[in-house]
Design a protein around this motif. Structure first.
Motif, PDB file in Angstrom:
ATOM      1  N   THR A 104       1.394   4.000   8.586  1.00  0.00           N
ATOM      2  CA  THR A 104       0.110   3.032   8.166  1.00  0.00           C
ATOM      3  C   THR A 104       0.348   2.767   6.504  1.00  0.00           C
ATOM      4  O   THR A 104      -0.756   2.169   6.113  1.00  0.00           O
ATOM      5  CB  THR A 104      -1.072   3.850   8.083  1.00  0.00           C
ATOM      6  OG1 THR A 104      -1.017   5.081   7.149  1.00  0.00           O
ATOM      7  CG2 THR A 104      -1.341   4.603   9.346  1.00  0.00           C
ATOM      8  N   SER A 105       1.595   2.923   6.051  1.00  0.00           N
ATOM      9  CA  SER A 105       1.760   2.481   4.321  1.00  0.00           C
ATOM     10  C   SER A 105       3.148   1.941   4.350  1.00  0.00           C
ATOM     11  O   SER A 105       3.927   2.326   5.118  1.00  0.00           O
ATOM     12  CB  SER A 105       1.507   3.774   3.587  1.00  0.00           C
ATOM     13  OG  SER A 105       0.378   4.631   4.058  1.00  0.00           O
ATOM     14  N   CYS A 127       8.545   1.726   6.307  1.00  0.00           N
ATOM     15  CA  CYS A 127       7.757   2.527   5.068  1.00  0.00           C
ATOM     16  C   CYS A 127       9.173   2.986   4.464  1.00  0.00           C
ATOM     17  O   CYS A 127      10.068   3.798   4.887  1.00  0.00           O
ATOM     18  CB  CYS A 127       6.910   3.666   5.821  1.00  0.00           C
ATOM     19  SG  CYS A 127       6.281   4.613   4.304  1.00  0.00           S
ATOM     20  N   THR A 177       0.840  -1.460  -0.182  1.00  0.00           N
ATOM     21  CA  THR A 177      -0.005  -0.140   0.022  1.00  0.00           C
ATOM     22  C   THR A 177       0.825   1.265   0.019  1.00  0.00           C
ATOM     23  O   THR A 177       1.835   1.325   0.558  1.00  0.00           O
ATOM     24  CB  THR A 177      -1.000   0.063   1.133  1.00  0.00           C
ATOM     25  OG1 THR A 177       0.021   0.345   2.457  1.00  0.00           O
ATOM     26  CG2 THR A 177      -1.580  -1.151   1.353  1.00  0.00           C
ATOM     27  N   CYS A 178       0.440   2.352  -0.685  1.00  0.00           N
ATOM     28  CA  CYS A 178       1.074   3.681  -0.615  1.00  0.00           C
ATOM     29  C   CYS A 178       0.371   4.790  -0.403  1.00  0.00           C
ATOM     30  O   CYS A 178      -0.906   4.651  -0.782  1.00  0.00           O
ATOM     31  CB  CYS A 178       1.725   3.819  -2.044  1.00  0.00           C
ATOM     32  SG  CYS A 178       2.582   5.093  -2.512  1.00  0.00           S
ATOM     33  N   SER A 179       0.994   5.711   0.162  1.00  0.00           N
ATOM     34  CA  SER A 179       0.244   6.925   0.592  1.00  0.00           C
ATOM     35  C   SER A 179       0.837   7.741  -0.206  1.00  0.00           C
ATOM     36  O   SER A 179       2.073   7.902  -0.555  1.00  0.00           O
ATOM     37  CB  SER A 179       0.092   7.557   1.992  1.00  0.00           C
ATOM     38  OG  SER A 179      -0.924   6.461   2.644  1.00  0.00           O
ATOM     39  N   ALA A 233      -3.807   3.997  -0.969  1.00  0.00           N
ATOM     40  CA  ALA A 233      -4.540   4.212   0.175  1.00  0.00           C
ATOM     41  C   ALA A 233      -5.167   5.414   0.456  1.00  0.00           C
ATOM     42  O   ALA A 233      -6.411   5.639   0.751  1.00  0.00           O
ATOM     43  CB  ALA A 233      -4.089   3.661   1.376  1.00  0.00           C
TER      44      ALA A 233
END
Lengths: 410, 410
Positions: free
Chosen positions: B59-60, B144, B2-4, B37
């Motif tokens: 979170t990513s 991350c 997942t990526c932000s 995300a």
């Protein structure tokens, strides 16, 4: 007053749709003197939507939510609001009748999906949607006023204008904004020139640099109480006008093509172009502007050398002796297109956009630009980098800059 | 994975700039099989930038940061990264020399602010920027991997393509991807045509519609273990080829201009253009493609009627009798430019882009396009909407479509 914008939809995350709703809301809110603190894009996920609404409501006075109010299974904003507020979805009879009417008017069958759009979280107020089916929603969470709007731009904008502005437009705050188009100086050098103005900034005053290949948009902004910092704002604008005078193309928020076009129209002058490496970009930029036919006649895309000769009369000897990318050919192209179109002014670009075609004497990025009038010729050589797209865009904007120089100096 | 995406800049919040960087990154990451995300936009505020990087990194797996690497006082991403990683800004001699060279090449003075762009948080790796001054930055935070890129689109895209894709393109899982360029059918109609293929989707298989004015990019993707879903993926691709055959321009991820250019090169044909309402856009699109001089000769921007007559020999009687926006003038423009340039093929566009110039018989959006060869003429009338930019872009791409039709049917 600070506001956060929460945009909901997978299509925003995978790059399928550019989030113009958020930009539009940001512009609207800013012009109301409201500070936009953040724009958040998340996907169609019920728990995540609930969590983000809660998080943003705790950090902002105002929250604008867009998307997820539609009829399909991946529209989950209503449910997420219910989860958060601990309330229930109930059919709103007024909304249901309005939706039924809309469908009847368009001769469409009302289906279960559409009826969903009349299901309202019973802790929310509805906002009339005169542009589509799903009504807007309003609720408060702690100290935050939250609004949920459909993602369809016309519906979002309509509900915002009709219903939300009257509720949020602050009575006590005002904003001043002045944007300059600055061209021919690097962002960093401009910042040096304007350094002394930094002392004026802060406490309601900001100065933003928005650099692009078509120049730097420099935005001075005052945001606060009606009487706050107005003197400092005036000082800031006057300071920019004094310190950056020679590079200021325009004191409005417009493109090079708009600024040059306005100037040509004022002076009653016509322009034609001869484009080699830009391949039509100058003409395209000029004709993006409505009404450009008042001053732009057109011209020739002289991409192949044969066209330079046959359409614009460039001498084969010039091409052979100096090469297509040369001062002589740039001037010959400009004069050729000016004569053949009968325009007052003409500008020509010839260069090596790359990746191929470079040489030690004329590396990729070498561009000659000539601007001519009946009485005057300006011709300059530029090195515009190594990347084809950048070379071309810079060359097109520099060509517009030379046209402006020619007019201003005439 | 997942990526932000974290986009930094006040200009995004006040709506002065639309965040196309984030959409582009979202598209690229999705096509690599990475799940985007969230896309977060915040302002130029050092403490906030630090806080958001920290929050999103927690979170990513991947974090893409854009903006705030420039030379001015409101570029604070470097400082925020130092605050977060507890490291220092240090001059990177390699980067400094590269920046000096860039400035020297363009004959610009290097100043203190530009030097700032060579100041690197010493806990970061630099990523080569071949398109501008500020290098990209790479660092890790917990689990991350984070990348910081300049906000200038050409620089962001260039660094992402050159430096980041090789690092993040997933290795454990395998990806099959097939992108089609589809033109001449609406997205919803295409979705209907392909409905039966939906049964194949899910469990590692996705089908994304990326509609634009230059056609729909339809991307079939398989993402998972090497041996997973390969049969279904083949079925999906074959299904698309069968069901959308008549609208498939290309089975690679390319633009109309690239597809048409490839075709012309294969056939050894040359093309010229006569552009009225598109004002040079067709030429610009064609010459965006490196090597387009192999098949594109150039042409005439016949914006004013005088140029239609003087440069392309359109008869005054045709202009008076039928008007500039007519079948007769479209064909005359195409034949005129073909004769005068000696090209094998020519295409001409004449239309009313608006907002002015419309009439009951020829409302805004009326466009005539003619494509001609020695033996063949195709001429069609289109209604392309009411918005100037959309009318022009659609017209330019439709013109390329007619050129292709002419070649394929010859």
């Amino acid at each position: 007053m600070t506001c956060s914008i929460l945009s909901i939809g997978d299509e925003l995350l995978i790059g399928q749709v550019v989030n113009t709703n958020a930009s539009w809301l940001g512009d609207q809110l800013t012009s109301l003197g409201i500070t936009v603190a953040a724009i958040i894009n998340i996907g169609d996920e019920r728990a995540l939507i609930r969590r983000e609404i809660e998080r943003l409501a705790s950090t902002s006075d105002l929250l604008m939510i867009s998307g997820g109010l539609g009829p399909t299974h991946d529209d989950l904003t209503r449910e997420a609001i219910c989860d958060l507020l601990g309330c229930q979805l109930r059919i709103d009879e007024t909304q249901l009748r309005r939706i039924e009417l809309r469908f009847a008017e368009r001769g469409l069958q009302l289906n279960e999906r559409s009826i969903r759009q009349a299901e309202i979280p019973d802790a929310c107020r509805t906002l009339a949607n005169n542009y589509g089916s799903a009504p807007g929603l309003a609720f408060t969470l702690g100290g935050c006023r939250a609004y949920a709007l459909p993602g369809v731009p016309t519906e979002l904008k309509g509900i915002f204008d009709d219903e939300i502005i009257p509720e949020i437009a602050p009575k006590t705050s005002s904003i001043d904004r002045q944007t300059f188009l600055i061209f021919g100086i690097a962002e960093s050098a401009l910042a040096d020139r304007l350094q002394e103005l930094n002392a004026l900034l802060g406490d309601g005053l900001t100065l933003a640099y928005l650099p692009g290949l078509g120049g730097i948009r420099l935005r001075a902004m005052r945001n606060g109480d009606v009487n706050h910092a107005q003197e400092r704002f005036k000082k800031l604008v006057l300071g920019i006008e004094a310190l950056a005078a020679q590079w200021i193309i325009s004191n409005r928020d417009e493109t090079m093509a708009e600024a040059v076009g306005r100037l040509l129209k004022q002076r009653g002058l016509t322009l034609s172009v001869a484009e080699s490496c830009t391949g039509g970009m100058i003409g395209m930029l000029l004709t993006e502007v409505p009404g450009s036919s008042d001053y732009f006649l057109g011209g020739v895309i002289s991409y192949a050398n044969s066209l330079k000769q046959e359409l614009l009369g460039v001498a084969e000897s010039d091409l052979q002796q100096h090469g297509a990318v040369s001062q002589q050919v740039a001037v010959a192209l400009a004069e050729g297109v000016r004569q053949r179109t009968g325009s007052d002014l003409a500008v020509a670009v010839t260069g090596i956009a790359g990746p191929g075609g470079g040489s030690p004497e004329k590396p990729v990025g070498t561009v000659w630009i000539a601007a001519v009038s009946g009485t005057q010729t300006i011709v300059e050589r530029f090195q515009l980098g190594r990347e084809r797209g950048i070379v071309r865009t810079r060359a097109a904007n520099l060509a517009l800059g030379l046209v402006r120089k020619l007019v201003v100096e005439e």
